[in-house]
Design a protein around this motif. Structure first.
Motif, PDB file in Angstrom:
ATOM      1  N   ALA A  76      37.777  44.452  32.152  1.00  0.00           N
ATOM      2  CA  ALA A  76      38.632  43.261  32.176  1.00  0.00           C
ATOM      3  C   ALA A  76      37.834  42.019  31.811  1.00  0.00           C
ATOM      4  O   ALA A  76      38.304  41.158  31.040  1.00  0.00           O
ATOM      5  CB  ALA A  76      39.261  43.103  33.559  1.00  0.00           C
ATOM      6  N   TYR A  77      36.639  41.925  32.341  1.00  0.00           N
ATOM      7  CA  TYR A  77      35.767  40.788  32.036  1.00  0.00           C
ATOM      8  C   TYR A  77      35.412  40.756  30.547  1.00  0.00           C
ATOM      9  O   TYR A  77      35.457  39.705  29.904  1.00  0.00           O
ATOM     10  CB  TYR A  77      34.501  40.901  32.886  1.00  0.00           C
ATOM     11  CG  TYR A  77      33.479  39.812  32.671  1.00  0.00           C
ATOM     12  CD1 TYR A  77      33.734  38.499  33.054  1.00  0.00           C
ATOM     13  CD2 TYR A  77      32.238  40.097  32.103  1.00  0.00           C
ATOM     14  CE1 TYR A  77      32.781  37.498  32.872  1.00  0.00           C
ATOM     15  CE2 TYR A  77      31.282  39.112  31.922  1.00  0.00           C
ATOM     16  CZ  TYR A  77      31.567  37.814  32.313  1.00  0.00           C
ATOM     17  OH  TYR A  77      30.629  36.834  32.125  1.00  0.00           O
TER      18      TYR A  77
ATOM     19  N   LEU B 127      35.445  35.752  43.236  1.00  0.00           N
ATOM     20  CA  LEU B 127      35.211  37.180  43.473  1.00  0.00           C
ATOM     21  C   LEU B 127      34.136  37.373  44.538  1.00  0.00           C
ATOM     22  O   LEU B 127      34.298  38.204  45.449  1.00  0.00           O
ATOM     23  CB  LEU B 127      34.789  37.861  42.175  1.00  0.00           C
ATOM     24  CG  LEU B 127      34.433  39.349  42.298  1.00  0.00           C
ATOM     25  CD1 LEU B 127      35.666  40.168  42.641  1.00  0.00           C
ATOM     26  CD2 LEU B 127      33.799  39.859  41.000  1.00  0.00           C
ATOM     27  N   ALA B 128      33.043  36.619  44.446  1.00  0.00           N
ATOM     28  CA  ALA B 128      31.941  36.773  45.398  1.00  0.00           C
ATOM     29  C   ALA B 128      32.372  36.447  46.820  1.00  0.00           C
ATOM     30  O   ALA B 128      31.923  37.088  47.777  1.00  0.00           O
ATOM     31  CB  ALA B 128      30.776  35.882  44.984  1.00  0.00           C
TER      32      ALA B 128
ATOM     33  N   HIS C 224      41.384  42.703  47.875  1.00  0.00           N
ATOM     34  CA  HIS C 224      42.647  42.494  47.170  1.00  0.00           C
ATOM     35  C   HIS C 224      42.380  42.673  45.678  1.00  0.00           C
ATOM     36  O   HIS C 224      41.852  41.775  45.025  1.00  0.00           O
ATOM     37  CB  HIS C 224      43.199  41.096  47.463  1.00  0.00           C
ATOM     38  CG  HIS C 224      43.437  40.841  48.924  1.00  0.00           C
ATOM     39  ND1 HIS C 224      44.530  41.347  49.597  1.00  0.00           N
ATOM     40  CD2 HIS C 224      42.712  40.158  49.846  1.00  0.00           C
ATOM     41  CE1 HIS C 224      44.481  40.973  50.861  1.00  0.00           C
ATOM     42  NE2 HIS C 224      43.383  40.252  51.039  1.00  0.00           N
ATOM     43  N   LEU C 225      42.769  43.828  45.162  1.00  0.00           N
ATOM     44  CA  LEU C 225      42.410  44.162  43.787  1.00  0.00           C
ATOM     45  C   LEU C 225      42.999  43.190  42.775  1.00  0.00           C
ATOM     46  O   LEU C 225      42.355  42.837  41.783  1.00  0.00           O
ATOM     47  CB  LEU C 225      42.861  45.588  43.460  1.00  0.00           C
ATOM     48  CG  LEU C 225      42.057  46.712  44.135  1.00  0.00           C
ATOM     49  CD1 LEU C 225      42.559  48.063  43.681  1.00  0.00           C
ATOM     50  CD2 LEU C 225      40.567  46.568  43.828  1.00  0.00           C
ATOM     51  N   ALA C 226      44.232  42.761  42.993  1.00  0.00           N
ATOM     52  CA  ALA C 226      44.860  41.833  42.048  1.00  0.00           C
ATOM     53  C   ALA C 226      44.059  40.539  41.967  1.00  0.00           C
ATOM     54  O   ALA C 226      43.833  39.993  40.869  1.00  0.00           O
ATOM     55  CB  ALA C 226      46.299  41.547  42.461  1.00  0.00           C
ATOM     56  N   LEU C 227      43.588  40.051  43.106  1.00  0.00           N
ATOM     57  CA  LEU C 227      42.798  38.824  43.125  1.00  0.00           C
ATOM     58  C   LEU C 227      41.445  39.052  42.460  1.00  0.00           C
ATOM     59  O   LEU C 227      40.939  38.180  41.728  1.00  0.00           O
ATOM     60  CB  LEU C 227      42.600  38.352  44.566  1.00  0.00           C
ATOM     61  CG  LEU C 227      41.832  37.034  44.761  1.00  0.00           C
ATOM     62  CD1 LEU C 227      42.536  35.896  44.036  1.00  0.00           C
ATOM     63  CD2 LEU C 227      41.676  36.725  46.244  1.00  0.00           C
ATOM     64  N   ALA C 228      40.853  40.221  42.685  1.00  0.00           N
ATOM     65  CA  ALA C 228      39.558  40.528  42.075  1.00  0.00           C
ATOM     66  C   ALA C 228      39.674  40.561  40.555  1.00  0.00           C
ATOM     67  O   ALA C 228      38.831  39.999  39.833  1.00  0.00           O
ATOM     68  CB  ALA C 228      39.029  41.863  42.596  1.00  0.00           C
ATOM     69  N   TYR C 229      40.733  41.214  40.064  1.00  0.00           N
ATOM     70  CA  TYR C 229      40.922  41.269  38.608  1.00  0.00           C
ATOM     71  C   TYR C 229      41.231  39.897  38.042  1.00  0.00           C
ATOM     72  O   TYR C 229      40.750  39.533  36.957  1.00  0.00           O
ATOM     73  CB  TYR C 229      42.036  42.259  38.259  1.00  0.00           C
ATOM     74  CG  TYR C 229      41.549  43.686  38.127  1.00  0.00           C
ATOM     75  CD1 TYR C 229      40.940  44.120  36.963  1.00  0.00           C
ATOM     76  CD2 TYR C 229      41.685  44.597  39.166  1.00  0.00           C
ATOM     77  CE1 TYR C 229      40.476  45.427  36.831  1.00  0.00           C
ATOM     78  CE2 TYR C 229      41.230  45.906  39.056  1.00  0.00           C
ATOM     79  CZ  TYR C 229      40.630  46.305  37.881  1.00  0.00           C
ATOM     80  OH  TYR C 229      40.161  47.587  37.761  1.00  0.00           O
TER      81      TYR C 229
ATOM     82  N   GLY D  96      35.816  35.612  32.555  1.00  0.00           N
ATOM     83  CA  GLY D  96      35.597  36.031  31.172  1.00  0.00           C
ATOM     84  C   GLY D  96      36.270  35.122  30.161  1.00  0.00           C
ATOM     85  O   GLY D  96      35.676  34.734  29.158  1.00  0.00           O
ATOM     86  N   LEU D  97      37.524  34.759  30.445  1.00  0.00           N
ATOM     87  CA  LEU D  97      38.288  33.955  29.496  1.00  0.00           C
ATOM     88  C   LEU D  97      37.647  32.600  29.249  1.00  0.00           C
ATOM     89  O   LEU D  97      37.677  32.073  28.135  1.00  0.00           O
ATOM     90  CB  LEU D  97      39.714  33.775  30.016  1.00  0.00           C
ATOM     91  CG  LEU D  97      40.712  33.119  29.064  1.00  0.00           C
ATOM     92  CD1 LEU D  97      40.917  33.974  27.823  1.00  0.00           C
ATOM     93  CD2 LEU D  97      42.046  32.879  29.773  1.00  0.00           C
ATOM     94  N   PHE D  98      37.019  32.030  30.283  1.00  0.00           N
ATOM     95  CA  PHE D  98      36.440  30.696  30.162  1.00  0.00           C
ATOM     96  C   PHE D  98      34.914  30.713  29.985  1.00  0.00           C
ATOM     97  O   PHE D  98      34.273  29.676  30.142  1.00  0.00           O
ATOM     98  CB  PHE D  98      36.821  29.850  31.372  1.00  0.00           C
ATOM     99  CG  PHE D  98      38.271  29.469  31.382  1.00  0.00           C
ATOM    100  CD1 PHE D  98      38.737  28.456  30.567  1.00  0.00           C
ATOM    101  CD2 PHE D  98      39.173  30.152  32.188  1.00  0.00           C
ATOM    102  CE1 PHE D  98      40.083  28.115  30.562  1.00  0.00           C
ATOM    103  CE2 PHE D  98      40.521  29.822  32.187  1.00  0.00           C
ATOM    104  CZ  PHE D  98      40.972  28.799  31.372  1.00  0.00           C
ATOM    105  N   THR D  99      34.346  31.863  29.648  1.00  0.00           N
ATOM    106  CA  THR D  99      32.924  31.889  29.314  1.00  0.00           C
ATOM    107  C   THR D  99      32.679  30.926  28.161  1.00  0.00           C
ATOM    108  O   THR D  99      33.253  31.097  27.078  1.00  0.00           O
ATOM    109  CB  THR D  99      32.482  33.307  28.909  1.00  0.00           C
ATOM    110  OG1 THR D  99      32.633  34.184  30.027  1.00  0.00           O
ATOM    111  CG2 THR D  99      31.031  33.310  28.459  1.00  0.00           C
TER     112      THR D  99
END
Length: 426
Positions: free
Chosen positions: A61-62, A100-101, A107-112, A119-122
């Motif tokens: 995803a990242y 995430l940290a 909560h998987l949805a929050l982790a994703y 990733g999007l804002f790298t």
């Protein structure tokens, strides 16, 4: 292809130029979060009790989010300038990883969602630095050496980054390491955007077109080739793991990856100390040929000592290929799209690397370690075929090759759009 005399001044000449060392160091530090992202996510997920499958999902995803975000943010930089895009992006990316940290994987949805934001804002610091070099260094030969230095510095970052991450994890925890690495990333971006060249840089006026940099046939040809270069490199990482497993010694993997980086470092240093004659498009075809040829012996899979030597050989032409490709991108990027064009190269290479890792896994399972390394050789050869098949469009660059080339893509704030006497020497 090299001239008789070495390039004047070498890398020290580049680093002594005003702002150059700061921009290079700031960019490398700013890219640390992305450079160690997959390793950091794996360590964090495992420390939280998560599976390797979850770690792989978050990494994927990242990676996808980064691949989407880089060219979009690169286009925004070309339109709005570096400080208005790079720093907010770095802060938002760090916020995603910090979320995430601090919240974990419960909560998987929050982790994703967190890794997607990260990733999007790298920030497209890599493309931004290459867009700055012409205005910082002036002469074309110095810019070309800076591209080579950039490629060498990447190898240093990919070596030092994981070591720094490991140190932070041993001192505190994977969660703390995530926070510190991303804080460093923000500080690196801050060092870049507060510099005078970054604040003054403006992209040249661009033709309104929804395809942006992708309307250049030459750039598309280069991206097509570099997808397979990335595929080759990504497959080596998986095949090296399989090779280490076959030998019953996990440390062998580390030695092979270090040898690959050493080869790239040596090749980049040697490449950057010479002035090269001929067009970079033709030189790139020769370098990709040599890269592919050096990948092929890996299928021999000899003992660890000899295999380490082959790994060094396989990396020798990687940095020169990257450095030469940066020049080709600059020559083919449509006016006013240089940051976006460099960001597309980063994205294409990254996607190819990810798919190479994905392809090498089944190849190893079906036909053994040799098949995994065969994917690398095939990727290198296909990259060469793409360059050869698209030779006509690659040999007709859109950008000038004179020392004022950078002015076609970027002008200091308040400067006129064109450079007196600018000519196309293609």
């Amino acid at each position: 292809m090299a001239t008789e005399a070495p390039a004047r001044g070498g890398y020290l000449d580049i680093l002594r130029a005003p702002h150059a060392a700061r921009l290079l160091a700031g960019t490398l530090v700013g890219r640390l979060p992305n450079g160690v992202g997959p390793i950091a996510l794996t360590l964090f997920v495992r420390d939280q009790g998560g599976s390797y499958t979850l770690a792989g999902g978050l990494i994927a995803a990242y990676g996808v989010a980064t691949a989407i975000g880089q060219p979009l943010l690169g286009r925004a930089v070309d339109l709005k300038g570096q400080p208005r895009v790079q720093l907010p992006a770095a802060v938002l990316s760090a916020f995603g990883m910090a979320l995430l940290a601090l919240t974990g994987i419960g909560h998987l949805a929050l982790a994703y969602a967190a890794v997607l934001v990260a990733g999007l804002f790298t920030p497209p610091l890599e493309g931004g630095l290459r867009a700055l070099w012409p205005s910082v260094l002036g002469r074309e030969d110095r810019v070309h050496r800076a591209y080579a230095l950039d490629a060498v510095a990447q190898e240093v970052m990919f070596t030092v980054g994981p070591l720094l991450l490991t140190l932070l994890v041993s001192l505190w925890s994977p969660a703390a390491a995530l926070l510190v690495i991303n804080l460093l990333g923000v500080l690196g971006a801050l060092a870049v955007v507060l510099s005078e060249p970054s604040r003054a840089w403006r992209s040249a006026p661009r033709e309104a077109h929804w395809l942006g940099a992708l309307r250049s046939p030459g750039l598309l040809a280069l991206l097509g080739s570099f997808f397979f270069v990335g595929l080759a490199l990504g497959s080596i990482t998986v095949a090296a793991v399989a090779y280490a497993d076959d030998r019953g010694d996990p440390s062998v993997y580390g030695w092979l990856m270090a040898a690959l980086g050493l080869g790239a470092l040596l090749g980049g240093v040697a490449y950057g100390t010479r002035q090269w004659s001929g067009t970079p498009e033709r030189r790139l075809r020769v370098l990709v040929l040599l890269l592919a040829v050096c990948y092929l012996p890996l299928v021999l899979t000899p003992g660890p000592v000899a295999m380490t030597g082959l790994a060094v050989l396989s990396g020798v032409f990687l940095a020169p290929v990257l450095a030469c490709a940066f020049i080709v991108v600059d020559r083919h990027a449509p006016r006013g799209t240089v940051t976006e064009a460099f960001s597309w190269l980063v994205t294409t290479f990254g996607v190819g690397s990810a798919l190479g890792s994905a392809a090498a896994g089944p190849a190893v399972e079906l036909a053994g370690t040799v098949a995994g390394f065969a994917v690398a050789g095939a990727g290198g050869l296909i990259a060469l075929v793409v360059l050869l098949a698209t030779g006509r469009v690659l040999d007709a660059p859109a950008a000038p090759t004179n020392p004022e080339a950078g002015a076609r893509h970027a002008v200091p704030a308040g400067a006129p759009d064109s450079v007196p006497g600018e000519k196309n020497t293609r």
